[in-house]
Write a protein that holds these residues in place. Structure first.
Motif, PDB file in Angstrom:
ATOM      1  N   GLN A  51       0.833  -1.199   0.000  1.00  0.00           N
ATOM      2  CA  GLN A  51       0.000   0.000   0.000  1.00  0.00           C
ATOM      3  C   GLN A  51       0.873   1.258   0.000  1.00  0.00           C
ATOM      4  OE1 GLN A  51      -3.047   0.164   3.053  1.00  0.00           O
ATOM      5  NE2 GLN A  51      -3.079   2.396   2.988  1.00  0.00           N
ATOM      6  N   ALA A  52       1.877   1.292   0.865  1.00  0.00           N
ATOM      7  CA  ALA A  52       2.750   2.468   0.935  1.00  0.00           C
ATOM      8  C   ALA A  52       3.504   2.683  -0.381  1.00  0.00           C
ATOM      9  CB  ALA A  52       3.739   2.309   2.086  1.00  0.00           C
ATOM     10  N   ARG A  53       4.035   1.608  -0.964  1.00  0.00           N
ATOM     11  CA  ARG A  53       4.753   1.733  -2.239  1.00  0.00           C
ATOM     12  C   ARG A  53       3.823   2.197  -3.348  1.00  0.00           C
ATOM     13  NH1 ARG A  53       7.199  -3.057  -4.402  1.00  0.00           N
ATOM     14  NH2 ARG A  53       5.475  -4.150  -3.471  1.00  0.00           N
ATOM     15  N   PHE A  54       2.635   1.599  -3.417  1.00  0.00           N
ATOM     16  CA  PHE A  54       1.693   1.954  -4.478  1.00  0.00           C
ATOM     17  C   PHE A  54       1.196   3.389  -4.319  1.00  0.00           C
ATOM     18  CE2 PHE A  54       0.319  -2.782  -4.968  1.00  0.00           C
ATOM     19  CZ  PHE A  54       1.572  -3.086  -5.462  1.00  0.00           C
ATOM     20  N   TYR A  75       1.200   8.840  -6.289  1.00  0.00           N
ATOM     21  CA  TYR A  75       1.455  10.258  -6.028  1.00  0.00           C
ATOM     22  C   TYR A  75       2.478  10.812  -7.027  1.00  0.00           C
ATOM     23  CZ  TYR A  75       3.296  14.400  -3.687  1.00  0.00           C
ATOM     24  OH  TYR A  75       3.727  15.675  -3.406  1.00  0.00           O
ATOM     25  N   LYS A  76       3.591  10.082  -7.211  1.00  0.00           N
ATOM     26  CA  LYS A  76       4.626  10.531  -8.147  1.00  0.00           C
ATOM     27  C   LYS A  76       4.085  10.629  -9.571  1.00  0.00           C
ATOM     28  CE  LYS A  76       8.835   9.031  -5.795  1.00  0.00           C
ATOM     29  NZ  LYS A  76      10.062   8.233  -5.923  1.00  0.00           N
ATOM     30  N   LEU A  77       3.282   9.655  -9.970  1.00  0.00           N
ATOM     31  CA  LEU A  77       2.713   9.676 -11.321  1.00  0.00           C
ATOM     32  C   LEU A  77       1.732  10.825 -11.479  1.00  0.00           C
ATOM     33  CD1 LEU A  77       2.337   5.850 -11.844  1.00  0.00           C
ATOM     34  CD2 LEU A  77       3.814   7.368 -13.171  1.00  0.00           C
ATOM     35  N   THR A  78       0.947  11.104 -10.452  1.00  0.00           N
ATOM     36  CA  THR A  78       0.018  12.235 -10.500  1.00  0.00           C
ATOM     37  C   THR A  78       0.794  13.533 -10.693  1.00  0.00           C
ATOM     38  OG1 THR A  78      -1.640  11.125  -9.134  1.00  0.00           O
ATOM     39  CG2 THR A  78      -1.733  13.528  -9.205  1.00  0.00           C
ATOM     40  N   LEU A 122       3.776  13.881 -11.964  1.00  0.00           N
ATOM     41  CA  LEU A 122       4.372  13.869 -13.296  1.00  0.00           C
ATOM     42  C   LEU A 122       3.341  14.198 -14.371  1.00  0.00           C
ATOM     43  CD1 LEU A 122       7.098  13.426 -14.606  1.00  0.00           C
ATOM     44  CD2 LEU A 122       6.626  10.979 -14.634  1.00  0.00           C
ATOM     45  N   LEU A 123       2.157  13.632 -14.257  1.00  0.00           N
ATOM     46  CA  LEU A 123       1.092  13.931 -15.229  1.00  0.00           C
ATOM     47  C   LEU A 123       0.721  15.409 -15.182  1.00  0.00           C
ATOM     48  CD1 LEU A 123      -1.057  10.718 -14.754  1.00  0.00           C
ATOM     49  CD2 LEU A 123       0.110  11.405 -16.857  1.00  0.00           C
ATOM     50  N   ASN A 124       0.693  15.991 -13.988  1.00  0.00           N
ATOM     51  CA  ASN A 124       0.417  17.426 -13.869  1.00  0.00           C
ATOM     52  C   ASN A 124       1.503  18.256 -14.542  1.00  0.00           C
ATOM     53  OD1 ASN A 124      -1.975  17.010 -12.465  1.00  0.00           O
ATOM     54  ND2 ASN A 124      -1.010  17.182 -10.469  1.00  0.00           N
ATOM     55  N   LYS A 125       2.758  17.834 -14.413  1.00  0.00           N
ATOM     56  CA  LYS A 125       3.867  18.537 -15.067  1.00  0.00           C
ATOM     57  C   LYS A 125       3.716  18.488 -16.588  1.00  0.00           C
ATOM     58  CE  LYS A 125       6.454  19.656 -11.521  1.00  0.00           C
ATOM     59  NZ  LYS A 125       6.611  21.053 -11.144  1.00  0.00           N
ATOM     60  N   TYR A 126       3.305  17.327 -17.108  1.00  0.00           N
ATOM     61  CA  TYR A 126       3.104  17.209 -18.550  1.00  0.00           C
ATOM     62  C   TYR A 126       1.969  18.121 -19.019  1.00  0.00           C
ATOM     63  CZ  TYR A 126       6.441  13.595 -19.843  1.00  0.00           C
ATOM     64  OH  TYR A 126       7.600  12.915 -20.128  1.00  0.00           O
ATOM     65  N   GLU A 127       0.919  18.238 -18.223  1.00  0.00           N
ATOM     66  CA  GLU A 127      -0.162  19.168 -18.579  1.00  0.00           C
ATOM     67  C   GLU A 127       0.369  20.595 -18.639  1.00  0.00           C
ATOM     68  OE1 GLU A 127      -3.730  18.868 -16.190  1.00  0.00           O
ATOM     69  OE2 GLU A 127      -3.653  16.682 -16.264  1.00  0.00           O
ATOM     70  N   GLU A 128       1.211  20.954 -17.670  1.00  0.00           N
ATOM     71  CA  GLU A 128       1.814  22.284 -17.662  1.00  0.00           C
ATOM     72  C   GLU A 128       2.704  22.482 -18.885  1.00  0.00           C
ATOM     73  OE1 GLU A 128       3.882  22.715 -13.939  1.00  0.00           O
ATOM     74  OE2 GLU A 128       2.059  22.381 -12.769  1.00  0.00           O
ATOM     75  N   ILE A 129       3.487  21.461 -19.237  1.00  0.00           N
ATOM     76  CA  ILE A 129       4.360  21.543 -20.420  1.00  0.00           C
ATOM     77  C   ILE A 129       3.525  21.774 -21.669  1.00  0.00           C
ATOM     78  CG2 ILE A 129       5.795  20.151 -21.987  1.00  0.00           C
ATOM     79  CD1 ILE A 129       7.040  18.876 -19.460  1.00  0.00           C
ATOM     80  N   LEU A 130       2.447  20.996 -21.815  1.00  0.00           N
ATOM     81  CA  LEU A 130       1.609  21.142 -23.011  1.00  0.00           C
ATOM     82  C   LEU A 130       0.973  22.528 -23.079  1.00  0.00           C
ATOM     83  CD1 LEU A 130      -0.089  17.623 -23.121  1.00  0.00           C
ATOM     84  CD2 LEU A 130       1.589  18.547 -24.745  1.00  0.00           C
ATOM     85  N   GLU A 131       0.528  23.023 -21.950  1.00  0.00           N
ATOM     86  CA  GLU A 131      -0.082  24.349 -21.921  1.00  0.00           C
ATOM     87  C   GLU A 131       0.959  25.422 -22.251  1.00  0.00           C
ATOM     88  OE1 GLU A 131      -2.051  27.208 -18.551  1.00  0.00           O
ATOM     89  OE2 GLU A 131      -2.659  25.096 -18.550  1.00  0.00           O
ATOM     90  N   LEU A 132       2.129  25.338 -21.618  1.00  0.00           N
ATOM     91  CA  LEU A 132       3.187  26.313 -21.871  1.00  0.00           C
ATOM     92  C   LEU A 132       3.661  26.239 -23.317  1.00  0.00           C
ATOM     93  CD1 LEU A 132       5.086  28.483 -20.746  1.00  0.00           C
ATOM     94  CD2 LEU A 132       6.620  26.633 -20.040  1.00  0.00           C
ATOM     95  N   ARG A 133       3.802  25.030 -23.837  1.00  0.00           N
ATOM     96  CA  ARG A 133       4.253  24.858 -25.223  1.00  0.00           C
ATOM     97  C   ARG A 133       3.233  25.449 -26.191  1.00  0.00           C
ATOM     98  NH1 ARG A 133       7.747  25.522 -28.806  1.00  0.00           N
ATOM     99  NH2 ARG A 133       8.080  23.874 -30.316  1.00  0.00           N
ATOM    100  N   TYR A 153       0.299   2.985 -15.921  1.00  0.00           N
ATOM    101  CA  TYR A 153       0.868   2.623 -14.622  1.00  0.00           C
ATOM    102  C   TYR A 153      -0.010   3.139 -13.478  1.00  0.00           C
ATOM    103  CZ  TYR A 153       5.394   0.653 -15.946  1.00  0.00           C
ATOM    104  OH  TYR A 153       6.388  -0.160 -16.419  1.00  0.00           O
ATOM    105  N   LYS A 154      -0.464   4.377 -13.587  1.00  0.00           N
ATOM    106  CA  LYS A 154      -1.269   4.982 -12.522  1.00  0.00           C
ATOM    107  C   LYS A 154      -2.560   4.201 -12.323  1.00  0.00           C
ATOM    108  CE  LYS A 154      -2.925   9.173 -10.473  1.00  0.00           C
ATOM    109  NZ  LYS A 154      -3.388   8.412  -9.348  1.00  0.00           N
ATOM    110  N   VAL A 155      -3.211   3.828 -13.396  1.00  0.00           N
ATOM    111  CA  VAL A 155      -4.444   3.031 -13.295  1.00  0.00           C
ATOM    112  C   VAL A 155      -4.156   1.714 -12.581  1.00  0.00           C
ATOM    113  CG1 VAL A 155      -6.116   1.692 -14.656  1.00  0.00           C
ATOM    114  CG2 VAL A 155      -5.650   4.066 -15.253  1.00  0.00           C
ATOM    115  N   GLY A 156      -3.055   1.066 -12.941  1.00  0.00           N
ATOM    116  CA  GLY A 156      -2.694  -0.191 -12.292  1.00  0.00           C
ATOM    117  C   GLY A 156      -2.461  -0.024 -10.803  1.00  0.00           C
TER     118      GLY A 156
END
Length: 135
Positions: A32-35, A40-43, A45-56, A106-109
């Motif tokens: 549970q702790a690892r997952f 959290y890390k994937l969330t 990272l996905l938010n960073k990609y949204e920011e990249i796409l918006e900024l780009r 990965y996040k869904v899994g």
């Protein structure tokens, strides 16, 4: 230790079951702790990609605005291949989308596994496997 000495969960004494239950709970808490950490890390990272796409997108819009103004003022001394710029944008979008899709899978899994842990299903499955274990 021979196979005859190995017991299934339903063959254990109360004390042995307590030990097995403790180990199982420790394993589930560790998972549970690892997952949760990876989710959290994937969330993030996905938010960073949204920011990249918006900024780009904003940056590219500004680029085209500036190039258009330069052309309108007859100050352009270089040939700008707008078709190539458009293709570059699509390639970038495809590459980012591929990375985002991998992270989302990965996040869904991890989130599905967490749901099984949270609602007790994972523990039930482990107990069932322990009771049906065969050599």
């Amino acid at each position: 230790m021979s196979n005859d000495e190995i017991k299934r969960y339903d063959e254990l004494s109360a004390t042995e079951k307590e030990v097995m239950d403790t180990f199982r709970k420790m394993k589930l808490l560790s998972d549970q702790a690892r997952f949760e950490l990876f989710s959290y890390k994937l969330t993030n990272l996905l938010n960073k990609y949204e920011e990249i796409l918006e900024l780009r997108g904003e940056t590219q819009a500004l680029l085209f605005d500036v190039l258009e103004e330069i052309d309108k003022n007859d100050l352009s001394s270089i040939h700008v291949d707008y078709e190539k710029l458009g293709m570059n944008r699509q390639v970038e979008l495809n590459n980012i989308s591929e990375e985002v899709n991998i992270m989302q899978e990965y996040k869904v899994g991890f989130d599905e596994a967490l749901a099984l842990i949270y609602d007790g299903t994972a523990e039930k499955i482990l107990i069932q496997d322990e009771c049906n274990w065969e050599l």
